[in-house]
Design a protein around this motif. Structure first.
Motif, PDB file in Angstrom:
ATOM      1  N   ILE A 149      11.762   6.126  -4.841  1.00 44.27           N
ATOM      2  CA  ILE A 149      10.775   6.874  -4.119  1.00 44.27           C
ATOM      3  C   ILE A 149       9.757   5.952  -3.543  1.00 44.27           C
ATOM      4  CG2 ILE A 149       8.695   8.342  -4.308  1.00 44.27           C
ATOM      5  CD1 ILE A 149       9.961   9.564  -6.844  1.00 44.27           C
ATOM      6  N   MET A 150       9.443   5.942  -2.279  1.00 44.51           N
ATOM      7  CA  MET A 150       8.459   5.360  -1.527  1.00 44.51           C
ATOM      8  C   MET A 150       7.678   6.257  -0.853  1.00 44.51           C
ATOM      9  SD  MET A 150      11.068   2.243  -0.122  1.00 44.51           S
ATOM     10  CE  MET A 150      12.278   3.520  -0.362  1.00 44.51           C
ATOM     11  N   SER A 151       6.515   6.427  -1.283  1.00 41.49           N
ATOM     12  CA  SER A 151       5.362   7.620  -0.507  1.00 41.49           C
ATOM     13  C   SER A 151       4.016   6.829  -0.068  1.00 41.49           C
ATOM     14  CB  SER A 151       5.154   8.432  -1.596  1.00 41.49           C
ATOM     15  OG  SER A 151       4.243   9.508  -1.403  1.00 41.49           O
ATOM     16  N   GLN A 152       3.827   7.058   1.503  1.00 42.61           N
ATOM     17  CA  GLN A 152       2.897   6.383   1.772  1.00 42.61           C
ATOM     18  C   GLN A 152       1.655   7.653   2.159  1.00 42.61           C
ATOM     19  OE1 GLN A 152       5.244   4.978   5.408  1.00 42.61           O
ATOM     20  NE2 GLN A 152       4.200   3.016   5.078  1.00 42.61           N
ATOM     21  N   ASP A 153       0.529   7.306   2.327  1.00 40.89           N
ATOM     22  CA  ASP A 153      -0.576   7.915   2.559  1.00 40.89           C
ATOM     23  C   ASP A 153      -0.730   8.489   4.243  1.00 40.89           C
ATOM     24  OD1 ASP A 153      -3.119   9.243   2.880  1.00 40.89           O
ATOM     25  OD2 ASP A 153      -4.084   8.243   1.380  1.00 40.89           O
TER      26      ASP A 153
ATOM     27  N   PRO B 293       0.663  -1.181   0.056  1.00 38.24           N
ATOM     28  CA  PRO B 293       0.012  -0.113   0.032  1.00 38.24           C
ATOM     29  C   PRO B 293       0.746   1.164   0.075  1.00 38.24           C
ATOM     30  CG  PRO B 293       0.168  -0.901   2.228  1.00 38.24           C
ATOM     31  CD  PRO B 293       1.040  -1.683   1.370  1.00 38.24           C
ATOM     32  N   VAL B 294       1.803   1.351  -0.955  1.00 39.70           N
ATOM     33  CA  VAL B 294       2.926   2.538  -1.065  1.00 39.70           C
ATOM     34  C   VAL B 294       3.049   2.830  -2.285  1.00 39.70           C
ATOM     35  CG1 VAL B 294       5.045   3.148  -0.360  1.00 39.70           C
ATOM     36  CG2 VAL B 294       3.820   1.746   1.416  1.00 39.70           C
ATOM     37  N   LEU B 295       3.202   4.179  -2.816  1.00 37.45           N
ATOM     38  CA  LEU B 295       3.593   4.448  -4.085  1.00 37.45           C
ATOM     39  C   LEU B 295       5.073   4.176  -4.177  1.00 37.45           C
ATOM     40  CD1 LEU B 295       1.890   7.924  -4.494  1.00 37.45           C
ATOM     41  CD2 LEU B 295       1.471   5.841  -5.832  1.00 37.45           C
ATOM     42  N   ILE B 296       5.585   3.254  -4.968  1.00 43.17           N
ATOM     43  CA  ILE B 296       6.737   3.008  -5.253  1.00 43.17           C
ATOM     44  C   ILE B 296       7.304   3.303  -6.750  1.00 43.17           C
ATOM     45  CG2 ILE B 296       8.743   0.790  -5.168  1.00 43.17           C
ATOM     46  CD1 ILE B 296       6.948  -0.458  -3.006  1.00 43.17           C
ATOM     47  N   ALA B 297       8.532   4.133  -6.954  1.00 44.35           N
ATOM     48  CA  ALA B 297       8.885   4.236  -8.223  1.00 44.35           C
ATOM     49  C   ALA B 297      10.610   4.261  -8.282  1.00 44.35           C
ATOM     50  CB  ALA B 297       8.513   5.605  -8.503  1.00 44.35           C
ATOM     51  N   HIS B 298      10.979   4.117  -9.514  1.00 43.69           N
ATOM     52  CA  HIS B 298      12.581   4.289  -9.603  1.00 43.69           C
ATOM     53  C   HIS B 298      12.838   5.372 -10.649  1.00 43.69           C
ATOM     54  CE1 HIS B 298      16.480   2.203 -10.986  1.00 43.69           C
ATOM     55  NE2 HIS B 298      16.499   3.614 -10.028  1.00 43.69           N
ATOM     56  N   VAL B 299      13.481   6.527 -10.192  1.00 43.34           N
ATOM     57  CA  VAL B 299      13.567   7.784 -11.152  1.00 43.34           C
ATOM     58  C   VAL B 299      14.996   7.772 -11.454  1.00 43.34           C
ATOM     59  CG1 VAL B 299      13.361  10.329 -11.166  1.00 43.34           C
ATOM     60  CG2 VAL B 299      11.576   8.853  -9.913  1.00 43.34           C
TER      61      VAL B 299
ATOM     62  N   ASP C  13      17.685  12.256 -14.643  1.00 43.33           N
ATOM     63  CA  ASP C  13      16.870  13.458 -15.122  1.00 43.33           C
ATOM     64  C   ASP C  13      15.422  13.541 -14.609  1.00 43.33           C
ATOM     65  OD1 ASP C  13      19.008  14.065 -16.895  1.00 43.33           O
ATOM     66  OD2 ASP C  13      18.717  12.474 -18.107  1.00 43.33           O
ATOM     67  N   LEU C  14      15.092  12.963 -13.341  1.00 42.74           N
ATOM     68  CA  LEU C  14      13.802  12.919 -12.904  1.00 42.74           C
ATOM     69  C   LEU C  14      12.920  12.266 -13.842  1.00 42.74           C
ATOM     70  CD1 LEU C  14      13.834  16.284 -10.974  1.00 42.74           C
ATOM     71  CD2 LEU C  14      14.334  13.820 -10.254  1.00 42.74           C
ATOM     72  N   ARG C  15      13.055  11.106 -14.631  1.00 40.33           N
ATOM     73  CA  ARG C  15      12.232  10.660 -15.452  1.00 40.33           C
ATOM     74  C   ARG C  15      11.974   9.184 -14.683  1.00 40.33           C
ATOM     75  NH1 ARG C  15      11.114  12.702 -20.301  1.00 40.33           N
ATOM     76  NH2 ARG C  15      12.484  14.620 -20.983  1.00 40.33           N
ATOM     77  N   TYR C  16      10.692   8.538 -14.811  1.00 43.38           N
ATOM     78  CA  TYR C  16      10.478   7.311 -14.200  1.00 43.38           C
ATOM     79  C   TYR C  16      10.966   6.162 -14.914  1.00 43.38           C
ATOM     80  CZ  TYR C  16       6.794   9.623 -11.223  1.00 43.38           C
ATOM     81  OH  TYR C  16       5.968  10.439 -10.289  1.00 43.38           O
ATOM     82  N   ARG C  17      11.717   4.998 -14.275  1.00 43.17           N
ATOM     83  CA  ARG C  17      12.174   3.969 -15.060  1.00 43.17           C
ATOM     84  C   ARG C  17      11.251   2.886 -14.401  1.00 43.17           C
ATOM     85  NH1 ARG C  17      18.450   3.959 -13.387  1.00 43.17           N
ATOM     86  NH2 ARG C  17      18.033   2.034 -14.266  1.00 43.17           N
ATOM     87  N   PHE C  18      10.604   3.293 -13.351  1.00 37.38           N
ATOM     88  CA  PHE C  18       9.733   1.895 -12.685  1.00 37.38           C
ATOM     89  C   PHE C  18       8.587   2.527 -11.762  1.00 37.38           C
ATOM     90  CE2 PHE C  18       8.437  -0.724  -9.096  1.00 37.38           C
ATOM     91  CZ  PHE C  18       8.091  -1.883  -9.909  1.00 37.38           C
ATOM     92  N   ASN C  19       7.228   2.036 -11.939  1.00 42.25           N
ATOM     93  CA  ASN C  19       6.258   2.394 -11.005  1.00 42.25           C
ATOM     94  C   ASN C  19       5.341   1.184 -10.553  1.00 42.25           C
ATOM     95  OD1 ASN C  19       6.499   4.565 -13.286  1.00 42.25           O
ATOM     96  ND2 ASN C  19       6.180   5.643 -11.406  1.00 42.25           N
TER      97      ASN C  19
END
Length: 640
Positions: free
Chosen positions: A437-441, A344-350, A353-359
């Motif tokens: 990036i790991m982002s929780q509500d 239950p967490v937003l997970i991304a790899h940036v 250049d601040l472009r997404y490589r994984f979501n």
């Protein structure tokens, strides 16, 4: 012989016991005549062309004359006293013909010596508003008194009243000196009243940091006895890592850069352990403005800190596991996607250049886009321009190699939610190639925190902001007045007659009445004004942007009119008044919350002395307050 007419003894005032204590404490009864009082009675007799003028003090069973003109006796019984009736008057008791007044027609002082036909008496009040006696003029023939002479008699009474108040102040000064001489007893009394009856730790701390007074709760928090603490300084029991920040705040207090401060820090307990406290400190000054000592309040927050630590540990452990698994499964995108999609967490790899490589799939739930479509797009395009600008400094830090935590983020795709985020740098051959990036509500957590804070800042009975909320808002208003030159006015209100209603109808009815008062004050004032309940029947209004005394007068008049309307108490009605003290703070003014609140409080008591259900301006406006208050008095006379 003509039969005697009926006459009526005056009833006892509601505050009779308190009034008698005040009268006897002034040491005026049964004392020799004094010129300061005789001068007034002579002037009163001459001014009104009356054969008799008296300064009369109404004791339990008699009225005794501190000063007398035209009368040989020095006292009479209270039950035949005209002055006992004047005690109940707001300003002036005027009897133009005693034979025509049912209260006095058969009075022995009317039917016999000194054959009173005319009486005019002005109540003499203490600083607390208690009526101690009167300045009165008596004649043996019926007569009328012009408004000008009525006003003159009131002015003479004010001179006597001022002398009584000065003696009251002198008595209080002697009491203070006696208190100093009996320091041990005062210390025990202060310890009992201020310290022992509080659920939080409290201390008086010298300017050198040494504990001067401590309460049992602080001893419980630290594990030290009171004797041990009073041979120590706060520096000695503060954890070393927390001390520099604490000392910096103390320096700002002493330099006048702030009036109070709050700080979370740790104490070293006697048993070697540590305890987290929420510390609040204020600097107390003497009459000359010189610092005397600090007053500190400490609340044990170890439980909350432990919960935060557990949550932080859980979050870090979660982040560690996610990162660990992410690194392990980098070569297996399918497995990685499966795992992260079920967290239950937003997970991304940036990338750098601040472009997404994984979501993970949570991005679809929050932003309404397929995670696979985000690959190669910029973070700004997804989270929105405002959120991106807010996050950009943190992105810069993580790309510099720092692990960063960020709280309070609002994404464009979820405007009603709040998030925190952890950014962990990705190193390749010693260089930062991007970050995770790991982002929780945290919306519900923040809502619970805000609700808890709101409950702490509200009065449980009326729902109005409480003393703590007032202190916080008043400090902000003073800063705004000093720095941004935004003026404000403080209205200190004390209900007139509330005690009688409370005693007659009971505390439940009194509580209901206070709630009605709170509702009327909210309805009477502006939406952005702050109406607070301090305690008992005391209320405070903080009105920002008020620039003139005339505006303050209108507000005070509206308040007095609103409170003067009848209140429903069960099946009956009750009538109250309110005495209002007004203190104004102009733009650029240097003052403190304690000073302006005290000035408004003193002005409120002045309003009570001047007749109640009215208002007075504080001495902070020393150069104009007398003129303003004179206008207030004349306006009140016109209305009456």
């Amino acid at each position: 012989m003509k039969p005697a007419k009926d006459w009526h003894a005056a009833p006892l005032p509601a505050d009779e016991a308190k009034r008698l204590r005040q009268l006897r404490s002034l040491a005026l009864l049964d004392t020799p005549q004094e010129e300061v009082f005789d001068r007034v009675t002579r002037v009163a007799a001459e001014l009104l062309q009356a054969p008799i003028a008296l300064v009369s003090l109404v004791d339990e069973h008699r009225q005794w004359f501190k000063s007398r003109v035209g009368l040989d006796v020095c006292e009479t019984a209270r039950d035949v006293s005209f002055c006992a009736h004047a005690v109940h008057s707001e300003s002036l008791l005027l009897v133009e013909d005693a034979h025509a007044d049912a209260r006095f027609a058969g009075n022995p002082l009317v039917t016999g010596a000194p054959h009173i036909r005319f009486y005019a008496g002005v109540p003499l009040r203490s600083s607390g508003g208690l009526v101690l006696g009167t300045l009165c003029a008596i004649d043996t023939r019926p007569r009328k008194l012009t408004p000008a002479k009525q006003a003159a008699l009131c002015d003479l009474a004010a001179t006597v009243e001022r002398e009584i108040v000065q003696r009251e102040a002198a008595r209080e000064t002697l009491e203070v000196q006696e208190v100093e001489r009996r320091k041990l007893r005062v210390s025990e009394s202060r310890f009992h009243t201020i310290f022992q009856r509080t659920p939080t730790g409290k201390a008086i701390v010298g300017l050198d940091g040494r504990f001067v007074e401590v309460n049992p709760k602080l001893c419980e928090i630290t594990g030290y006895s009171a004797d041990e603490l009073m041979h120590m300084t706060f520096q000695e029991i503060t954890v070393g890592a927390d001390l520099p920040a604490d000392l910096e705040l103390v320096a700002e207090l002493l330099d006048g850069r702030r009036t109070t401060y709050s700080f979370e820090k740790r104490y070293r307990r006697r048993d070697g352990g540590t305890v987290w406290i929420d510390l609040s400190v204020a600097l107390i000054h003497d009459d000359e403005g010189k610092p005397m000592h600090f007053v500190s309040t400490m609340q044990d927050i170890s439980g909350r800190k432990h919960s935060e630590e557990v949550l932080r540990g859980y979050r870090q452990e979660l982040e560690r596991r996610v990162l660990e698994r992410t690194r392990e499964l980098t070569s297996s995108r399918t497995a990685l996607q499966t795992i992260t999609d079920n967290l239950p967490v937003l997970i991304a790899h940036v990338d750098a250049d601040l472009r997404y490589r994984f979501n993970n799939q949570v991005y679809r739930d929050v932003f309404g886009v397929e995670p696979s479509s985000l690959h190669g797009t910029t973070v700004r395009e997804t989270i929105g321009a405002a959120a991106f600008e807010h996050c950009l400094p943190y992105f810069a830090r993580v790309l510099a190699g720092e692990r960063v935590a960020h709280e309070g983020i609002v994404y464009e795709g979820a405007p009603n939610r709040m998030w925190n985020a952890t950014y962990v740098p990705e190193f390749q051959r010693g260089e930062v190639a991007g970050f995770y990036i790991m982002s929780q509500d945290i919306t519900e957590t923040k809502q619970r925190e805000n609700q808890m804070r709101s409950e702490v800042m509200l009065d449980a009975l009326t729902g109005l902001p409480n003393r703590r909320a007032l202190a916080e808002q008043l400090a902000l208003s003073i800063d705004a007045a000093r720095d941004a030159e935004v003026p404000f006015a403080l209205f200190f209100m004390d209900l007139d007659g509330f005690k009688n209603v409370n005693d007659q109808h009971g505390h439940d009815a009194g509580d209901a009445l206070l709630r009605q008062v709170a509702a009327r004050l909210k309805k009477t004032t502006r939406a952005d004004d702050l109406v607070c309940r301090l305690a008992g029947d005391e209320f405070v209004l903080l009105a920002r942007g008020i620039t003139s005394t005339s505006a303050c007068s209108r507000i005070a008049q509206d308040i007095c009119r609103a409170i003067a309307r009848p209140f429903e108490v069960g099946q009956s009605e009750a009538r109250l008044g309110t005495s209002v003290g007004i203190a104004m703070c102009a733009g650029g003014t240097q003052t403190s919350a304690e000073a302006i609140l005290a000035e408004a409080d003193r002005a409120m008591y002045e309003a009570k002395r001047k007749g109640r259900n009215g208002f007075r301006f504080a001495s902070l406006l020393a150069e104009v307050a007398p003129a303003i208050n004179n206008l207030v008095d004349r306006g009140s006379a016109t209305r009456h």
